[in-house]
Design a protein around this motif. Structure first.
Motif, PDB file in Angstrom:
ATOM      1  N   ASP A   1       0.847  -1.189   0.000  1.00 18.89           N
ATOM      2  CA  ASP A   1       0.000   0.000   0.000  1.00 18.89           C
ATOM      3  C   ASP A   1       0.889   1.247   0.000  1.00 18.89           C
ATOM      4  O   ASP A   1       1.642   1.488   0.943  1.00 18.89           O
ATOM      5  CB  ASP A   1      -0.882  -0.022   1.255  1.00 18.89           C
ATOM      6  CG  ASP A   1      -1.931   1.073   1.256  1.00 18.89           C
ATOM      7  OD1 ASP A   1      -1.690   2.142   0.656  1.00 18.89           O
ATOM      8  OD2 ASP A   1      -2.982   0.872   1.889  1.00 18.89           O
TER       9      ASP A   1
ATOM     10  N   ASP B   1      -2.876   6.734  -9.547  1.00 23.53           N
ATOM     11  CA  ASP B   1      -4.097   6.167  -8.986  1.00 23.53           C
ATOM     12  C   ASP B   1      -5.160   7.248  -8.782  1.00 23.53           C
ATOM     13  O   ASP B   1      -6.356   7.000  -8.973  1.00 23.53           O
ATOM     14  CB  ASP B   1      -3.778   5.496  -7.651  1.00 23.53           C
ATOM     15  CG  ASP B   1      -4.724   4.350  -7.342  1.00 23.53           C
ATOM     16  OD1 ASP B   1      -5.376   3.848  -8.274  1.00 23.53           O
ATOM     17  OD2 ASP B   1      -4.799   3.939  -6.173  1.00 23.53           O
TER      18      ASP B   1
ATOM     19  N   ARG C   1      -8.883   6.884   0.043  1.00 24.02           N
ATOM     20  CA  ARG C   1      -9.143   5.468  -0.234  1.00 24.02           C
ATOM     21  C   ARG C   1      -8.169   4.893  -1.249  1.00 24.02           C
ATOM     22  O   ARG C   1      -8.097   3.676  -1.435  1.00 24.02           O
ATOM     23  CB  ARG C   1     -10.567   5.296  -0.754  1.00 24.02           C
ATOM     24  CG  ARG C   1     -10.830   5.982  -2.090  1.00 24.02           C
ATOM     25  CD  ARG C   1     -12.272   5.832  -2.534  1.00 24.02           C
ATOM     26  NE  ARG C   1     -12.537   6.555  -3.765  1.00 24.02           N
ATOM     27  CZ  ARG C   1     -12.315   6.048  -4.982  1.00 24.02           C
ATOM     28  NH1 ARG C   1     -11.827   4.830  -5.126  1.00 24.02           N
ATOM     29  NH2 ARG C   1     -12.595   6.768  -6.055  1.00 24.02           N
ATOM     30  N   PHE C   2      -7.428   5.758  -1.938  1.00 22.25           N
ATOM     31  CA  PHE C   2      -6.516   5.293  -2.975  1.00 22.25           C
ATOM     32  C   PHE C   2      -5.248   4.717  -2.348  1.00 22.25           C
ATOM     33  O   PHE C   2      -4.715   5.251  -1.380  1.00 22.25           O
ATOM     34  CB  PHE C   2      -6.173   6.435  -3.939  1.00 22.25           C
ATOM     35  CG  PHE C   2      -7.324   6.858  -4.788  1.00 22.25           C
ATOM     36  CD1 PHE C   2      -7.619   6.183  -5.966  1.00 22.25           C
ATOM     37  CD2 PHE C   2      -8.138   7.912  -4.400  1.00 22.25           C
ATOM     38  CE1 PHE C   2      -8.696   6.559  -6.749  1.00 22.25           C
ATOM     39  CE2 PHE C   2      -9.217   8.309  -5.177  1.00 22.25           C
ATOM     40  CZ  PHE C   2      -9.497   7.619  -6.348  1.00 22.25           C
ATOM     41  N   THR C   3      -4.765   3.649  -2.939  1.00 21.88           N
ATOM     42  CA  THR C   3      -3.600   2.940  -2.400  1.00 21.88           C
ATOM     43  C   THR C   3      -2.398   2.977  -3.334  1.00 21.88           C
ATOM     44  O   THR C   3      -1.323   2.495  -2.985  1.00 21.88           O
ATOM     45  CB  THR C   3      -3.942   1.466  -2.147  1.00 21.88           C
ATOM     46  OG1 THR C   3      -4.211   0.832  -3.411  1.00 21.88           O
ATOM     47  CG2 THR C   3      -5.154   1.335  -1.241  1.00 21.88           C
TER      48      THR C   3
ATOM     49  N   THR D   1      -5.403   0.923  -7.064  1.00 25.06           N
ATOM     50  CA  THR D   1      -6.824   0.656  -7.291  1.00 25.06           C
ATOM     51  C   THR D   1      -7.195   0.643  -8.766  1.00 25.06           C
ATOM     52  O   THR D   1      -8.228   0.082  -9.139  1.00 25.06           O
ATOM     53  CB  THR D   1      -7.694   1.704  -6.560  1.00 25.06           C
ATOM     54  OG1 THR D   1      -7.381   3.016  -7.064  1.00 25.06           O
ATOM     55  CG2 THR D   1      -7.453   1.664  -5.065  1.00 25.06           C
ATOM     56  N   ARG D   2      -6.400   1.246  -9.641  1.00 26.86           N
ATOM     57  CA  ARG D   2      -6.704   1.271 -11.077  1.00 26.86           C
ATOM     58  C   ARG D   2      -5.978   0.164 -11.849  1.00 26.86           C
ATOM     59  O   ARG D   2      -6.077   0.115 -13.073  1.00 26.86           O
ATOM     60  CB  ARG D   2      -6.324   2.632 -11.681  1.00 26.86           C
ATOM     61  CG  ARG D   2      -7.142   3.805 -11.154  1.00 26.86           C
ATOM     62  CD  ARG D   2      -6.680   5.100 -11.793  1.00 26.86           C
ATOM     63  NE  ARG D   2      -7.347   6.252 -11.213  1.00 26.86           N
ATOM     64  CZ  ARG D   2      -8.473   6.796 -11.701  1.00 26.86           C
ATOM     65  NH1 ARG D   2      -9.029   6.283 -12.779  1.00 26.86           N
ATOM     66  NH2 ARG D   2      -9.013   7.848 -11.119  1.00 26.86           N
TER      67      ARG D   2
END
Length: 432
Positions: free
Chosen positions: A95, A152, A212-214, A217-218
């Motif tokens: 992460d 992301d 919320r982005f790590t 996520t994409r």
């Protein structure tokens, strides 16, 4: 749908490319997830430079060591050279929020350790060396995770805006860091000034708990590969086979090795030689011009969309950076020198942001962090070489000659890199 040309197309081979859609201006700032990251990164970069101002002053006052002053530069950039690919692997596997937070906590712990040593009067040279290296390690750890987070936040189509604005906001931090650092040094003293500096790292660190982005996520759930030295070597071999990526890495390394961090450290000598009134004022204006070029240039380029994220743009902007630096080295006019520094700052920001964007878009999702690490190894890690090409060589032939010859070498190297890629790269395009 925007289409990016690769080196071969950019350098003259026939490739049919659809007309790109006009990009949104300041797209990353319009993104509610990316915007707070940009401001937090600017504050963290300012804190980085505040620490330099305070600690370098204390170290010189206490030890008066030229060797230690040289080690300050080496310790900041050598971690990028040796650890960027490994840290890119960490960003690929884990992460990125936590990776960046770990880097920020390390920055804060280093500042706190300086403060304790200042407060107790127990600072020794070996303490300084350890803390300087740890500070450099924190910067190298931050880099790949940051780039994955930008991708992301905004995706492929708005990545050029995110990379360019991130570079602009970092330039703001670099620009205001010395001023704020000097104010803390004079107002609070070095001990409480360095403790106060910790606060500037907190906004970015706390924001990463909220997003919320790590960084992944994409990516569509691509498998995460293990982190290891041999895995890093594998990525280096794969990158070597892609001539477009290699050309970007070479361009980033050329600017770092031949000019890099030396321009700022050589500025007092240029202020003295150009001679325009008070030497201190002349020095301050030259430093400001050097920093403001990146800020103003980033904002203007973002507002106008003049430079597209193509390899041709990277080649031209890198060549212009070398040309402006060469002219700065030889001009006897102080006003022209100021203008050349501003223009060079614009060209340098364009070169680095375009190169970073193309590398990200071409990198396989599972190895994006490692590929970014390879680029960072070249574009940041080779900055220590400018201490040789400009600094040490300048002690022999004079700073004007050394910077001029280094800038000329940058121009020649840029042309050779473009010709090599044009003759050897396969025809292909990148779509975003």
């Amino acid at each position: 749908m925007e289409v990016l040309r690769t080196m071969c197309a950019a350098c003259g081979q026939n490739t049919h490319v659809p007309k790109p859609d006009p990009p949104r201006r300041f797209a990353a700032l319009r993104n509610p997830d990316c915007r707070p990251y940009l401001f937090g990164a600017a504050l963290a970069m300012m804190a980085d430079n505040i620490e330099h101002v305070i600690t370098y002053w204390v170290l010189w006052e206490k030890f008066h060591s030229s060797a230690l002053a040289g080690f300050q530069v080496i310790s900041h950039w050598v971690p990028f050279l040796f650890l960027s690919v490994f840290f890119g692997g960490l960003a690929d596997r884990y992460d990125c929020r936590r990776v960046i937070q770990f880097a920020q906590v390390l920055f804060m712990l280093v500042s706190a350790a300086w403060g304790v040593l200042f407060l107790t009067g127990t600072l020794q040279v070996w303490h300084a060396c350890v803390l300087l290296v740890l500070h450099g390690v924190a910067g190298a750890l931050w880099g790949p995770g940051e780039q994955l987070m930008l991708h992301d936040f905004v995706g492929d189509e708005e990545l050029p805006s995110a990379v360019r604005l991130n570079a602009t906001f970092r330039s703001l931090g670099v620009l205001f860091g010395p001023a704020v650092g000097s104010a803390l040094l004079l107002g609070l003293g070095p001990t409480w000034g360095i403790f106060a500096n910790i606060v500037f790292y907190l906004p970015l660190t706390l924001f990463l708990f909220r997003t919320r982005f790590t960084g992944h996520t994409r990516d569509g759930g691509v498998p995460r590969k293990r982190v290891g030295i041999m895995d890093s070597v594998r990525v280096l071999r794969e990158v070597r086979a892609d001539h477009t990526l290699v050309s970007m890495i070479i361009l980033g390394g050329l600017g770092s090795f031949f000019v890099g961090a030396s321009l700022q450290s050589a500025m007092p000598l240029f202020a003295q030689d150009l001679g325009s009134g008070d030497a201190g004022t002349a020095y301050g204006i030259l430093l400001f011009a050097n920093g403001v070029g990146g800020v103003v240039g980033g904002l203007v380029l973002e507002a106008t969309g003049w430079i597209r994220p193509t390899v041709l743009s990277a080649v031209i902007s890198t060549g212009l950076y070398g040309l402006f630096t060469l002219c700065f080295a030889v001009t006897p006019s102080y006003p022209i020198a100021v203008l050349l520094l501003v223009a060079g700052g614009v060209a340098n920001l364009a070169s680095m942001s375009v190169g970073q964007t193309v590398v990200q878009l071409m990198a396989p999702p599972a190895d994006r962090g490692r590929v970014i690490g390879v680029y960072g190894m070249s574009a940041n890690g080779l900055r220590f070489g400018s201490g040789i090409t400009v600094g040490l060589f300048g002690a022999v032939v004079g700073i004007h000659w050394s910077l001029g010859l280094s800038a000329a070498a940058l121009c020649v190297g840029t042309v050779l890199a473009a010709l090599w890629a044009r003759s050897s790269a396969p025809e292909k395009t990148i779509t975003s």
